[in-house]
Design a protein around this motif. Structure first.
Motif, short mmCIF file in Angstrom:
data_model
loop_
_atom_site.label_atom_id
_atom_site.label_comp_id
_atom_site.label_asym_id
_atom_site.label_seq_id
_atom_site.Cartn_x
_atom_site.Cartn_y
_atom_site.Cartn_z
N ILE A 53 2.08 -4.22 -53.16
CA ILE A 53 2.05 -5.69 -53.08
C ILE A 53 3.44 -6.28 -53.27
CG2 ILE A 53 1.46 -5.92 -55.53
CD1 ILE A 53 0.38 -8.21 -52.58
N SER A 54 4.29 -5.63 -54.02
CA SER A 54 5.65 -6.14 -54.19
C SER A 54 6.42 -6.09 -52.87
CB SER A 54 6.40 -5.34 -55.26
OG SER A 54 6.50 -3.97 -54.90
N THR A 55 6.17 -5.07 -52.07
CA THR A 55 6.80 -4.96 -50.76
C THR A 55 6.26 -6.04 -49.82
OG1 THR A 55 7.05 -2.57 -51.05
CG2 THR A 55 7.21 -3.43 -48.79
N ALA A 58 7.77 -9.34 -50.84
CA ALA A 58 9.20 -9.42 -50.51
C ALA A 58 9.40 -9.75 -49.03
CB ALA A 58 9.88 -8.10 -50.85
N LYS A 59 8.49 -9.28 -48.20
CA LYS A 59 8.63 -9.50 -46.76
C LYS A 59 8.03 -10.82 -46.30
CE LYS A 59 8.02 -7.20 -42.30
NZ LYS A 59 7.58 -5.96 -41.61
N PHE A 60 6.89 -11.22 -46.90
CA PHE A 60 6.15 -12.36 -46.37
C PHE A 60 6.06 -13.55 -47.33
CE2 PHE A 60 4.38 -8.60 -44.20
CZ PHE A 60 4.64 -8.95 -42.88
N GLY A 61 6.62 -13.43 -48.53
CA GLY A 61 6.57 -14.53 -49.48
C GLY A 61 5.56 -14.27 -50.58
N PRO A 62 5.52 -15.14 -51.59
CA PRO A 62 4.68 -14.90 -52.78
C PRO A 62 3.19 -14.81 -52.48
CG PRO A 62 5.62 -17.12 -52.80
CD PRO A 62 6.33 -16.36 -51.73
N GLU A 63 2.72 -15.46 -51.40
CA GLU A 63 1.30 -15.39 -51.06
C GLU A 63 0.96 -14.20 -50.18
OE1 GLU A 63 -0.89 -17.43 -52.45
OE2 GLU A 63 0.85 -18.22 -53.54
N ALA A 327 -10.99 -14.82 -46.83
CA ALA A 327 -11.49 -13.49 -47.19
C ALA A 327 -10.59 -12.40 -46.63
CB ALA A 327 -12.92 -13.32 -46.68
N ILE A 328 -10.17 -12.55 -45.38
CA ILE A 328 -9.33 -11.51 -44.77
C ILE A 328 -7.99 -11.41 -45.47
CG2 ILE A 328 -8.13 -10.81 -42.67
CD1 ILE A 328 -11.19 -10.39 -42.65
N THR A 329 -7.35 -12.54 -45.75
CA THR A 329 -6.04 -12.46 -46.39
C THR A 329 -6.16 -11.92 -47.81
OG1 THR A 329 -6.21 -14.83 -46.97
CG2 THR A 329 -4.98 -14.25 -44.97
N LEU A 330 -7.26 -12.21 -48.50
CA LEU A 330 -7.46 -11.61 -49.81
C LEU A 330 -7.64 -10.09 -49.69
CD1 LEU A 330 -7.97 -11.85 -52.86
CD2 LEU A 330 -10.37 -12.32 -52.34
N ALA A 331 -8.38 -9.65 -48.68
CA ALA A 331 -8.62 -8.22 -48.48
C ALA A 331 -7.38 -7.49 -47.99
CB ALA A 331 -9.77 -8.02 -47.50
N VAL A 332 -6.44 -8.22 -47.41
CA VAL A 332 -5.20 -7.61 -46.91
C VAL A 332 -4.16 -7.44 -48.00
CG1 VAL A 332 -3.14 -8.15 -45.51
CG2 VAL A 332 -5.42 -8.30 -44.49
N ASN A 333 -4.02 -8.42 -48.87
CA ASN A 333 -2.87 -8.50 -49.76
C ASN A 333 -3.13 -7.81 -51.11
OD1 ASN A 333 -0.69 -10.19 -48.37
ND2 ASN A 333 -2.55 -11.38 -48.01
N HIS A 334 -3.01 -6.51 -51.09
CA HIS A 334 -3.10 -5.68 -52.29
C HIS A 334 -2.41 -4.35 -52.00
CE1 HIS A 334 -6.26 -3.13 -50.51
NE2 HIS A 334 -6.74 -4.26 -50.01
N SER A 335 -2.24 -3.54 -53.01
CA SER A 335 -1.54 -2.26 -52.86
C SER A 335 -2.54 -1.17 -52.49
CB SER A 335 -0.82 -1.91 -54.16
OG SER A 335 0.04 -2.94 -54.57
N GLY A 336 -2.97 -1.15 -51.27
CA GLY A 336 -3.95 -0.14 -50.90
C GLY A 336 -4.21 -0.10 -49.41
N HIS A 337 -5.42 0.32 -49.04
CA HIS A 337 -5.80 0.47 -47.63
C HIS A 337 -6.19 -0.89 -47.06
CE1 HIS A 337 -6.31 4.83 -46.23
NE2 HIS A 337 -5.44 4.82 -47.22
N SER A 338 -5.19 -1.70 -46.82
CA SER A 338 -5.42 -3.09 -46.40
C SER A 338 -6.20 -3.19 -45.10
CB SER A 338 -4.08 -3.81 -46.26
OG SER A 338 -3.38 -3.81 -47.48
N GLY A 339 -5.93 -2.29 -44.17
CA GLY A 339 -6.63 -2.35 -42.89
C GLY A 339 -8.12 -2.11 -43.04
N SER A 340 -8.48 -1.10 -43.82
CA SER A 340 -9.90 -0.76 -43.98
C SER A 340 -10.66 -1.84 -44.73
CB SER A 340 -10.04 0.58 -44.71
OG SER A 340 -9.47 1.62 -43.95
N THR A 341 -10.10 -2.34 -45.83
CA THR A 341 -10.80 -3.35 -46.61
C THR A 341 -10.94 -4.65 -45.82
OG1 THR A 341 -8.70 -3.90 -47.70
CG2 THR A 341 -10.15 -2.39 -48.84
N ALA A 342 -9.89 -5.04 -45.09
CA ALA A 342 -9.95 -6.28 -44.31
C ALA A 342 -10.83 -6.11 -43.08
CB ALA A 342 -8.55 -6.73 -43.91
N SER A 343 -10.84 -4.92 -42.49
CA SER A 343 -11.71 -4.66 -41.36
C SER A 343 -13.17 -4.85 -41.74
CB SER A 343 -11.49 -3.23 -40.85
OG SER A 343 -12.44 -2.89 -39.86
N MET A 344 -13.56 -4.31 -42.88
CA MET A 344 -14.95 -4.41 -43.31
C MET A 344 -15.30 -5.85 -43.69
SD MET A 344 -14.94 -0.87 -45.45
CE MET A 344 -16.51 -1.17 -46.23
#
Length: 385
Positions: A53-55, A58-63, A327-344
């Motif tokens: 999430i820090s990466t 750093a790339k897209f801003g605090p949100e 919901a999608i942006t919440l499922a995307v923005n974490h330190s993990g498998h963002s594609g899978s969680t947001a896809s579901m």
């Protein structure tokens, strides 16, 4: 003048959101919404897949990453969408045989579809595997890119053996490569919940042998199944979780304790109001790498951002599109498998609302929408939707 019957803008917005949420989309719209919504979530999440999430900040801003417009190089969907579409194709073949009066082993049709997907990933299909002529889905080059394909999916299929509950391949594997491809089972109308669960869980066994993988896939498909029947989001989640104890498990199989714990936490936190920050989300629900974690994060994301929940937390209530974005942006923005969680999460909300929740600008950015719509149209046609 009395204002007894006047309403405030906030009340109007809440009423509109409630009306939007309770409108019943057609089954055709649910099918398209599910597959397109999943691909949108996958595509946005794939851009930051497994980044800390820090990466991301750093790339897209605090949100974090909030919109496709922030992706200068465009976006692609991953193996999550590829395998979801190949799941649709396996079901299509089984239904085609059934409609012609010939019985077919549905899991064998799915296995052959997944083997054809394996061939698109630069992995040789085992000589011992049955040959199957190419189908419409195989003609699209966009599905021939290798994009974060799970090791267990690849290795399980590469054995050339059709994994089953009793003869599993990768018996200890419970990665998210099962659950993220399982939404289509819930889109088949006119079959009982037990049949949906069995189809999904057995298909998971083709590549992953751990009970949590089978059961997570089955529960996710039951969420989709319940939504197509008109249940609400929390009602569908409660129903699906309850089905683990409703006689759908194999003999001597018990509900996986990690799965139960993750889902119960997701449902509790999903009604708690203000969303967790990304660091706490991973601590509570996991990073989405395991099947039960991915399902928990997806369910949490759609529940905690539901208009009623967001209004109670002092957050802006919105129409279906606003709910989908949140919901999608919440499922995307974490330190993990963002594609899978947001896809579901996208599968769930696309099924719940139908296509109306999908942001037009996001659809414009989606890779190969004609392929996804083509598979959705084929599934709708063969199921009489």
């Amino acid at each position: 003048m009395s204002n007894e019957h006047s309403t405030s803008p906030t009340a109007d917005a809440t009423a509109d959101a409630t009306a939007d949420a309770t409108a019943s989309p057609s089954h055709v719209s649910r099918i398209h919404g599910c597959l397109l919504g999943g691909a949108l979530g996958d595509s946005l999440g794939y851009a930051v897949e497994s980044d800390h999430i820090s990466t991301i900040r750093a790339k897209f801003g605090p949100e974090g990453l909030q919109d496709f417009s922030a992706l200068d190089g465009g976006s692609h969907f991953s193996a999550d969408t590829q395998l979801t579409l190949y799941t649709v194709d396996g079901l299509l073949e089984a239904l085609e045989w059934a409609n012609s009066g010939v019985g077919a082993d549905t899991n064998a049709c799915l296995w052959l579809a997944y083997l054809r997907w394996l061939g698109t990933q630069g992995v040789a299909v085992p000589e011992t595997a049955p040959f199957q002529p190419p189908r419409w889905i195989d003609s699209h080059d966009v599905l021939r890119h290798r994009r974060a394909a799970g090791n267990s999916c690849l290795s399980g299929l590469a054995t050339g053996e059709m994994g089953t509950f009793y003869r599993p391949v990768n018996p200890e594997s419970k990665g998210c490569g099962t659950v993220m491809r399982s939404a289509p089972f819930g889109l088949i109308p006119y079959i009982a919940a037990g049949a949906v669960y069995k189809l999904s869980a057995d298909a998971a066994s083709l590549t992953h042998g751990h009970p949590a993988a089978r059961q997570s896939a089955g529960v996710f498909s039951l969420v989709i199944h319940a939504l197509t029947a008109g249940q609400g989001l929390r009602e569908a989640a409660d129903f699906a979780l309850g089905q683990l104890g409703a006689g759908h498990l194999r003999k001597d199989e018990v509900p996986d304790s990690d799965l139960i714990a993750r889902l119960e936490t997701a449902l509790r936190l999903g009604g708690a109001g203000e969303p967790l920050d990304p660091e706490e989300l991973v601590r509570e629900l996991g990073a989405g790498r395991m099947a039960e974690e991915a399902l928990a994060v997806a369910l949490y994301a759609v529940l905690v951002t539901e208009p009623g929940a967001t209004a109670a937390a002092g957050l802006p209530a919105g129409r279906p599109e606003a709910h989908f974005r949140a919901a999608i942006t919440l499922a995307v923005n974490h330190s993990g498998h963002s594609g899978s969680t947001a896809s579901m999460a996208g599968n769930i909300l696309g099924t719940f609302y139908g296509e109306d929740c999908l942001p037009a600008g996001w659809l414009d950015a989606l890779e190969a929408p004609e392929v996804i719509r083509g598979m959705a149209s084929r599934l709708a046609a063969i199921t009489g939707a």
